[in-house]
Design a protein around this motif. Sequence first.
Motif, PDB file in Angstrom:
ATOM      1  N   PRO A  65      25.016  32.845  76.044  1.00 15.70           N
ATOM      2  CA  PRO A  65      26.190  33.720  76.063  1.00 15.70           C
ATOM      3  C   PRO A  65      27.286  33.195  75.138  1.00 15.70           C
ATOM      4  CG  PRO A  65      25.717  32.838  78.263  1.00 15.70           C
ATOM      5  CD  PRO A  65      24.724  32.257  77.332  1.00 15.70           C
ATOM      6  N   ARG A 111      30.610  33.986  75.462  1.00 14.81           N
ATOM      7  CA  ARG A 111      31.768  33.662  76.290  1.00 14.81           C
ATOM      8  C   ARG A 111      31.372  33.769  77.745  1.00 14.81           C
ATOM      9  NH1 ARG A 111      32.658  38.960  74.302  1.00 14.81           N
ATOM     10  NH2 ARG A 111      33.595  38.223  72.409  1.00 14.81           N
ATOM     11  N   PRO A 112      32.166  33.222  78.632  1.00 16.99           N
ATOM     12  CA  PRO A 112      31.801  33.299  80.051  1.00 16.99           C
ATOM     13  C   PRO A 112      31.814  34.745  80.553  1.00 16.99           C
ATOM     14  CG  PRO A 112      33.887  32.113  79.762  1.00 16.99           C
ATOM     15  CD  PRO A 112      33.377  32.467  78.402  1.00 16.99           C
ATOM     16  N   ALA A 113      31.025  34.996  81.551  1.00 14.13           N
ATOM     17  CA  ALA A 113      30.962  36.330  82.140  1.00 14.13           C
ATOM     18  C   ALA A 113      32.292  36.645  82.830  1.00 14.13           C
ATOM     19  CB  ALA A 113      29.827  36.401  83.160  1.00 14.13           C
ATOM     20  N   GLN A 152      33.550  38.478  88.845  1.00 11.22           N
ATOM     21  CA  GLN A 152      33.004  39.570  89.647  1.00 11.22           C
ATOM     22  C   GLN A 152      34.012  39.930  90.720  1.00 11.22           C
ATOM     23  OE1 GLN A 152      30.102  41.228  89.143  1.00 11.22           O
ATOM     24  NE2 GLN A 152      29.874  40.020  87.288  1.00 11.22           N
TER      25      GLN A 152
END
Length: 105
Positions: free
Chosen positions: A22, A24-26, A29
């Motif tokens: 990835p 960048r970080p997700a 949530q």
Amino acid sequence: MSQPTQPDPQSSRMAGQPAPQPVRPAPPQGDRPSFDELIAQADTTDYSPLAGHLDDETRSALGLPPAPAPLSLDRDLAQQIRTYLLEHPDKIAALPDGARDVIHL
């Protein structure tokens, strides 16, 4: 009946390549908005950037008062203006970015 042959994983173009990482970080949530909340957000759209940039021809074609009369646009009137302007792309090109953004919502 013969079984279909599986491709050899070593002959793949991706064989030996590192796995994608990835960039960048997700995003965190959280609770997703409900449909009703999304509709409520749509009703709060500010159409005023579009109101100040309508020429006299557009106003007369839509039955609106001539300029300099102020306009308060609701969602239905903005949709009528959008429909009219999409039929006249040259008018859209003459609008500033903020007004074009409202048309493309």
